[in-house]
Design a protein around this motif. Structure first.
Motif, PDB file in Angstrom:
ATOM      1  N   PHE A   1      45.513  35.272  32.532  1.00 29.65           N
ATOM      2  CA  PHE A   1      45.092  36.632  32.204  1.00 29.65           C
ATOM      3  C   PHE A   1      44.103  36.624  31.040  1.00 29.65           C
ATOM      4  N   LYS A   2      44.295  35.729  30.070  1.00 28.04           N
ATOM      5  CA  LYS A   2      43.359  35.651  28.939  1.00 28.04           C
ATOM      6  C   LYS A   2      41.973  35.205  29.402  1.00 28.04           C
ATOM      7  N   GLU A   3      41.910  34.352  30.406  1.00 30.79           N
ATOM      8  CA  GLU A   3      40.625  33.915  30.957  1.00 30.79           C
ATOM      9  C   GLU A   3      39.919  35.098  31.633  1.00 30.79           C
ATOM     10  N   VAL A   4      40.679  35.913  32.325  1.00 31.05           N
ATOM     11  CA  VAL A   4      40.116  37.110  32.962  1.00 31.05           C
ATOM     12  C   VAL A   4      39.589  38.058  31.885  1.00 31.05           C
ATOM     13  N   ALA A   5      40.384  38.263  30.838  1.00 32.95           N
ATOM     14  CA  ALA A   5      39.967  39.144  29.738  1.00 32.95           C
ATOM     15  C   ALA A   5      38.674  38.641  29.100  1.00 32.95           C
ATOM     16  N   ALA A   6      38.575  37.329  28.896  1.00 31.52           N
ATOM     17  CA  ALA A   6      37.371  36.755  28.280  1.00 31.52           C
ATOM     18  C   ALA A   6      36.154  36.944  29.183  1.00 31.52           C
ATOM     19  N   LYS A   7      36.333  36.763  30.485  1.00 29.79           N
ATOM     20  CA  LYS A   7      35.217  36.902  31.422  1.00 29.79           C
ATOM     21  C   LYS A   7      34.661  38.324  31.424  1.00 29.79           C
ATOM     22  N   TYR A   8      35.539  39.307  31.283  1.00 30.45           N
ATOM     23  CA  TYR A   8      35.119  40.702  31.360  1.00 30.45           C
ATOM     24  C   TYR A   8      34.933  41.363  29.990  1.00 30.45           C
ATOM     25  N   ALA A   9      35.104  40.619  28.921  1.00 26.70           N
ATOM     26  CA  ALA A   9      34.982  41.175  27.565  1.00 26.70           C
ATOM     27  C   ALA A   9      33.610  41.801  27.354  1.00 26.70           C
ATOM     28  N   GLY A  10      33.609  43.002  26.810  1.00 27.12           N
ATOM     29  CA  GLY A  10      32.366  43.679  26.463  1.00 27.12           C
ATOM     30  C   GLY A  10      31.646  44.331  27.628  1.00 27.12           C
ATOM     31  N   LYS A  11      32.174  44.236  28.822  1.00 28.99           N
ATOM     32  CA  LYS A  11      31.525  44.852  29.985  1.00 28.99           C
ATOM     33  C   LYS A  11      32.067  46.270  30.167  1.00 28.99           C
ATOM     34  N   ALA A  12      31.174  47.223  30.180  1.00 22.11           N
ATOM     35  CA  ALA A  12      31.558  48.632  30.247  1.00 22.11           C
ATOM     36  C   ALA A  12      32.337  48.973  31.510  1.00 22.11           C
ATOM     37  N   ASP A  13      32.060  48.280  32.593  1.00 18.77           N
ATOM     38  CA  ASP A  13      32.715  48.592  33.859  1.00 18.77           C
ATOM     39  C   ASP A  13      33.899  47.679  34.169  1.00 18.77           C
ATOM     40  N   ALA A  14      34.363  46.936  33.184  1.00 17.74           N
ATOM     41  CA  ALA A  14      35.429  45.962  33.401  1.00 17.74           C
ATOM     42  C   ALA A  14      36.700  46.594  33.955  1.00 17.74           C
ATOM     43  N   GLN A  15      37.144  47.690  33.368  1.00 18.33           N
ATOM     44  CA  GLN A  15      38.383  48.338  33.814  1.00 18.33           C
ATOM     45  C   GLN A  15      38.290  48.701  35.295  1.00 18.33           C
ATOM     46  N   ALA A  16      37.227  49.387  35.679  1.00 15.33           N
ATOM     47  CA  ALA A  16      37.073  49.832  37.066  1.00 15.33           C
ATOM     48  C   ALA A  16      36.945  48.650  38.026  1.00 15.33           C
ATOM     49  N   LYS A  17      36.175  47.639  37.636  1.00 16.03           N
ATOM     50  CA  LYS A  17      35.991  46.475  38.505  1.00 16.03           C
ATOM     51  C   LYS A  17      37.298  45.729  38.727  1.00 16.03           C
ATOM     52  N   LEU A  18      38.043  45.521  37.651  1.00 12.38           N
ATOM     53  CA  LEU A  18      39.302  44.795  37.797  1.00 12.38           C
ATOM     54  C   LEU A  18      40.352  45.605  38.544  1.00 12.38           C
ATOM     55  N   GLU A  19      40.383  46.905  38.333  1.00 14.34           N
ATOM     56  CA  GLU A  19      41.306  47.739  39.107  1.00 14.34           C
ATOM     57  C   GLU A  19      41.001  47.605  40.593  1.00 14.34           C
ATOM     58  N   ALA A  20      39.732  47.665  40.959  1.00 11.41           N
ATOM     59  CA  ALA A  20      39.342  47.526  42.366  1.00 11.41           C
ATOM     60  C   ALA A  20      39.718  46.151  42.901  1.00 11.41           C
ATOM     61  N   LYS A  21      39.518  45.127  42.093  1.00 10.07           N
ATOM     62  CA  LYS A  21      39.839  43.753  42.502  1.00 10.07           C
ATOM     63  C   LYS A  21      41.339  43.596  42.727  1.00 10.07           C
ATOM     64  N   VAL A  22      42.150  44.121  41.822  1.00 10.36           N
ATOM     65  CA  VAL A  22      43.601  44.031  41.970  1.00 10.36           C
ATOM     66  C   VAL A  22      44.048  44.818  43.203  1.00 10.36           C
ATOM     67  N   ARG A  23      43.479  45.991  43.383  1.00 10.68           N
ATOM     68  CA  ARG A  23      43.864  46.862  44.489  1.00 10.68           C
ATOM     69  C   ARG A  23      43.506  46.239  45.844  1.00 10.68           C
ATOM     70  N   SER A  24      42.288  45.706  45.956  1.00 10.35           N
ATOM     71  CA  SER A  24      41.776  45.233  47.247  1.00 10.35           C
ATOM     72  C   SER A  24      41.923  43.740  47.471  1.00 10.35           C
ATOM     73  N   GLY A  25      42.126  42.990  46.408  1.00  8.16           N
ATOM     74  CA  GLY A  25      42.158  41.533  46.536  1.00  8.16           C
ATOM     75  C   GLY A  25      40.751  41.005  46.696  1.00  8.16           C
ATOM     76  N   GLY A  26      40.626  39.768  47.084  1.00 11.13           N
ATOM     77  CA  GLY A  26      39.309  39.203  47.302  1.00 11.13           C
ATOM     78  C   GLY A  26      39.263  37.746  46.914  1.00 11.13           C
ATOM     79  N   SER A  27      38.055  37.220  46.897  1.00 16.84           N
ATOM     80  CA  SER A  27      37.881  35.813  46.550  1.00 16.84           C
ATOM     81  C   SER A  27      36.555  35.624  45.851  1.00 16.84           C
ATOM     82  N   GLY A  28      36.419  34.466  45.239  1.00 19.18           N
ATOM     83  CA  GLY A  28      35.150  34.101  44.642  1.00 19.18           C
ATOM     84  C   GLY A  28      35.031  34.273  43.148  1.00 19.18           C
ATOM     85  N   SER A  29      35.737  35.212  42.558  1.00 19.57           N
ATOM     86  CA  SER A  29      35.584  35.461  41.129  1.00 19.57           C
ATOM     87  C   SER A  29      35.946  34.246  40.294  1.00 19.57           C
ATOM     88  N   PHE A  30      37.021  33.602  40.636  1.00 18.04           N
ATOM     89  CA  PHE A  30      37.474  32.422  39.914  1.00 18.04           C
ATOM     90  C   PHE A  30      37.738  31.295  40.908  1.00 18.04           C
TER      91      PHE A  30
END
Length: 104
Positions: A48-77
């Motif tokens: 989780f800390k690695e995810v936080a570091a990757k998205y640190a300072g990005k204005a759309d981080a909350q929305a992007k991660l919510e969508a990722k958790v909700r829908s799943g997916g691949s490729g980010s890590f």
């Protein structure tokens, strides 16, 4: 506004943030996220800390991660995450993502 009232309001907001952080961690455990993730080391998925570091300072981080958790997916890590929408409410996803993004 009365200084005492203002101080109380600030304290309430701070406590709400702490409660949300604690709720986020509990929800991650309850939702099964910790089967593949841990706070500070890679399991099947990134820490989780690695995810936080990757998205640190990005204005759309909350929305992007919510969508990722909700829908799943691949490729980010370079892994595949299953969707959680069927079993986890939007409010719970929001709380978990807020907690993750607050990790240092």
């Amino acid at each position: 506004m009365n200084k005492l009232i203002l101080t109380g309001m600030v304290a309430s907001l701070m406590m709400a943030g702490v409660a949300q952080a604690e709720d986020g961690e509990a929800l991650a455990k309850k939702s099964g996220c910790t089967m593949c993730h841990s706070v500070d080391k890679k399991v099947m998925g990134p820490a989780f800390k690695e995810v936080a570091a990757k998205y640190a300072g990005k204005a759309d981080a909350q929305a992007k991660l919510e969508a990722k958790v909700r829908s799943g997916g691949s490729g980010s890590f370079s892994g595949k995450m299953p969707p959680t929408a069927a079993k986890v409410s939007d409010a719970d996803i929001k709380a978990m993502v807020s907690w993750i993004l607050a990790l240092k």
